[in-house]
Design a protein around this motif. Sequence first.
Motif, mmCIF file in Angstrom:
data_model
loop_
_atom_site.group_PDB
_atom_site.id
_atom_site.type_symbol
_atom_site.label_atom_id
_atom_site.label_comp_id
_atom_site.label_asym_id
_atom_site.label_seq_id
_atom_site.Cartn_x
_atom_site.Cartn_y
_atom_site.Cartn_z
ATOM 1 N N VAL A 165 41.170 66.166 46.573
ATOM 2 C CA VAL A 165 41.857 65.028 46.960
ATOM 3 C C VAL A 165 43.466 64.990 46.565
ATOM 4 O O VAL A 165 43.708 65.267 45.413
ATOM 5 N N LEU B 101 42.627 65.470 52.105
ATOM 6 C CA LEU B 101 42.948 64.159 52.608
ATOM 7 C C LEU B 101 41.694 63.066 52.374
ATOM 8 O O LEU B 101 42.171 61.834 52.784
ATOM 9 N N ASP B 102 40.846 63.342 51.628
ATOM 10 C CA ASP B 102 39.664 62.525 51.348
ATOM 11 C C ASP B 102 39.140 61.795 52.618
ATOM 12 O O ASP B 102 38.935 60.599 52.597
ATOM 13 N N VAL B 103 38.877 62.404 53.694
ATOM 14 C CA VAL B 103 38.218 61.820 54.791
ATOM 15 C C VAL B 103 36.735 62.212 55.218
ATOM 16 O O VAL B 103 36.297 61.897 56.209
ATOM 17 N N GLN C 60 34.291 59.619 56.326
ATOM 18 C CA GLN C 60 34.690 59.060 57.469
ATOM 19 C C GLN C 60 34.797 59.724 58.725
ATOM 20 O O GLN C 60 34.819 58.890 60.064
ATOM 21 N N ASN D 56 43.939 55.581 56.459
ATOM 22 C CA ASN D 56 42.755 55.587 55.922
ATOM 23 C C ASN D 56 42.559 57.089 55.396
ATOM 24 O O ASN D 56 41.242 57.353 54.883
ATOM 25 N N TRP D 57 43.574 57.826 54.849
ATOM 26 C CA TRP D 57 43.519 59.055 54.477
ATOM 27 C C TRP D 57 44.601 58.815 53.214
ATOM 28 O O TRP D 57 45.327 57.943 53.025
ATOM 29 N N TYR D 58 44.213 59.928 52.403
ATOM 30 C CA TYR D 58 44.914 60.334 51.005
ATOM 31 C C TYR D 58 46.496 60.222 51.348
ATOM 32 O O TYR D 58 46.850 60.838 52.198
ATOM 33 N N THR D 59 47.341 59.463 50.854
ATOM 34 C CA THR D 59 48.762 59.574 51.077
ATOM 35 C C THR D 59 49.524 59.437 49.728
ATOM 36 O O THR D 59 49.171 58.976 48.879
#
Lengths: 337, 337, 337
Positions: free
Chosen positions: A4, A316-318, A321, B330-333
């Motif tokens: 991530v 992007l850590d999805v 989802q 909803n993703w890493y930012t």
Amino acid sequence: MNFVGHHILTVDQFDRADIQRVFKVADSMIPYANRERVTRVLEGAILGNMFFEPSTRTRVSFGCAWNLLGGEVRETTGIKASALAKGESFYDTARVLSGYSDAIVMRHEMMGSVAEFAAASRVPVINGGDGANEHPSQALLDLYTIDRELKHNGKRIDQMTIALVGDLRFGRAVHSLCKLLSLYTSIKFRLISPEALALPASYIESIQAAGHEVIQTSNLQEGISKADIVYVTRTQEERFDSPEEALRYKGLFRMNQAVYTEFCQPNTVIMHPLPRDSRAEANELDNDLNDNPNLAIFRQTDNGVVIRMALFALILDVVDQVDASSRPVNWYTARRF
Amino acid sequence: MNFVGHHILTVDQFDRADIQRVFKVADSMIPYANRERVTRVLEGAILGNMFFEPSTRTRVSFGCAWNLLGGEVRETTGIKASALAKGESFYDTARVLSGYSDAIVMRHEMMGSVAEFAAASRVPVINGGDGANEHPSQALLDLYTIDRELKHNGKRIDQMTIALVGDLRFGRAVHSLCKLLSLYTSIKFRLISPEALALPASYIESIQAAGHEVIQTSNLQEGISKADIVYVTRTQEERFDSPEEALRYKGLFRMNQAVYTEFCQPNTVIMHPLPRDSRAEANELDNDLNDNPNLAIFRQTDNGVVIRMALFALILDVVDQVDASSRPVNWYTARRF
Amino acid sequence: MNFVGHHILTVDQFDRADIQRVFKVADSMIPYANRERVTRVLEGAILGNMFFEPSTRTRVSFGCAWNLLGGEVRETTGIKASALAKGESFYDTARVLSGYSDAIVMRHEMMGSVAEFAAASRVPVINGGDGANEHPSQALLDLYTIDRELKHNGKRIDQMTIALVGDLRFGRAVHSLCKLLSLYTSIKFRLISPEALALPASYIESIQAAGHEVIQTSNLQEGISKADIVYVTRTQEERFDSPEEALRYKGLFRMNQAVYTEFCQPNTVIMHPLPRDSRAEANELDNDLNDNPNLAIFRQTDNGVVIRMALFALILDVVDQVDASSRPVNWYTARRF
């Protein structure tokens, strides 16, 4: 590694568990790449697809992988018009471009350029190729293909025999693949090249230090005879001092159906990082193999899409989802996987 | 001015109320540019991003701004393949391309080309740079940056001291910025350049006619000593008759941390329209300033995104709908603003 | 023909019923192209917009048509950086690229290249122009324009008089249009060109074999005098052996308002595949016609969008779903149709 928010710059970042994680996520992407389902998990996210060394296939593959997750792509396809050509540092370019997107894929002909860029970037960067150095997503898709093809044949990467054929000196795909294979157990490497294009000694030493067997030869028939995988490469003419020098090595090793029939095991898988050079003077992998079901070269490029989707989803850590925002495809599709 | 459906061709279109309107809308775009929220207000709308003079950063910035509002981007990145190169008039090009998109951003090396194009376009056109003439979104993002930086330091644009450094003759960013600053009150301009690259007399006269103070000098230390803002520019070598001529002026003024420490006020803000030329022979803004928190050059490019989002939202009349079609990211930012 | 999943390579594929089917679907696309409504029917689908011969207008038109159906576009705009330039076969390129997208539009300067590519592609391919050979969507949009313009004037394609003017030898738009027109009844063709640029004999024979009347002339005034449609073309200088040779034919026939007023019927419709060459030495279609309501050249390019939307909707089998996934446009728009 923790994916991530992290850059993907080199295959040295991965251990075997990381690879398994990427492959498992890649598997879960197949319904989307295969156009059975659509996901919108990255709707609103922007990829900066920055190819300062031009490319069609890798650029489109990354862009497509991002689109398949629902995101938008902004891109560049050369260096002439770029600020880099006006004396801008990688630091500045990275600071600026990372303000525009949620992730960046970068290709540049200079070794180490992408790492320098990533150090200044405010968003995760994937190395899309930095000269003769690294192209980690290519190595991952090659390994993923080997894994899938061998499983299909009831075999495993551990203990397999792989023949690497051609320009092993300049082919970065081969270099990175060797590093990843070193993480496995008791592989038999057959390195088939003219002496001048041999795999650099440092790679050979690393492979041997990891407990694998290495045999070098300039005899194609001998080298491929026991192979589970034959990985053929193009002569990287753009890395030679002159086109004439490169020409001396073109066409030295030619895989075709006759050679396959006579010297390969049944179900020996044939791979190539593509493009293959189909001009008469090169033709390292003949078109008469196109109907051979063991020719995996287009499954490789198909696999590139799910590997790149997996990398994006991980950084992007999805991952968890993707399915939740999905639905069936409602248009005509041809099955691919 | 009424923004809805109108072209943005020159900073001459704006009065102070217009600028405040743009800035207020830009402020409201920060959560989207900062990847806290996603809006889909322009989902289905198409931007024609027509860069007949190639560019990476401005092109990507406009495309990204449009994507952040939910729209799609079609673009071109050169002139060789265009119909313009086959003798087509700007009138025809505009009539055709305006049938494809909901708004157009155009860059072309010829002065006045974008206005000529806009006159025939059926959709709103934003000037993305027409040669040495205008680049209004750059001027707006510069002014927006000055406004935000000064507010952060408890100051205002009215009564400030600004030093403009370098190639003031060919730098269109400086020209347009001067016009916008003329709308404010009692600014002290310090124009620092070699005589041959001085700000054209017409700009100086306009500034003075608007009641501001102008001092010209070729002494960097003297010019920057009381400045709230130091705006450094690159020598625009592409506008000179020969590269050799441009080279004579490169490296004449070099801002670095030592100069900053000795001659600048605390909290003097350093700006640059970018790219800065980091090659040894130029290096007008040294990398040793990169850790100086008053270096605002990357906040400038970040601000460019929200300014361009604001212009799009205003001309397409969706300002009041942006938030209604939004949701959390909803993703890493990584945070930027 | 059955459109679903099929390639669109040549106008030879179509019979009159197919054309009516395309035109009916194109009609239903007008509210979307006209920005009254937005549809998302292809949301998640990817177009590979592969222009190996560069182009701005056709490339953007196809990309825009796909975007208007809700899909994403990945594209390439040249051949230098492509694998084709490294000796890759069309077969390989097609196998690879068809793994990335749901449909492909391809342009390449080599005659027959797109058909060769399509044979290996796993997704439907539309020919966006293969050298001097075919450009079927251009022929369809021309015919659609003729149909709409004549209907507006209370006429029909059957029995009409059409004058084709200029470079009839190399203009592929003219060639394909002639094939489509042959499907209709009792058309009077007036072929106006210098002898060296006459329509190739094979086309003339086909037209006559289909029962139409053909008169060849090098006299513009005579040729256009009874025409319902005057279709003017540019000298295709890129197809000549030398620019000097092409120059001999430029400017031979010049349509302008004075010629129109003196020699044309009222409501004679003027068309041109664009770009028109507005340089003084060519100027085959003068700008003084721009205010003539019978100048249909920009309606042609507008029609290109709905024709391409129709082709996409037909080959991907979403015609009946377009309206269901639609909603009104919520931003400022200028009406076009």
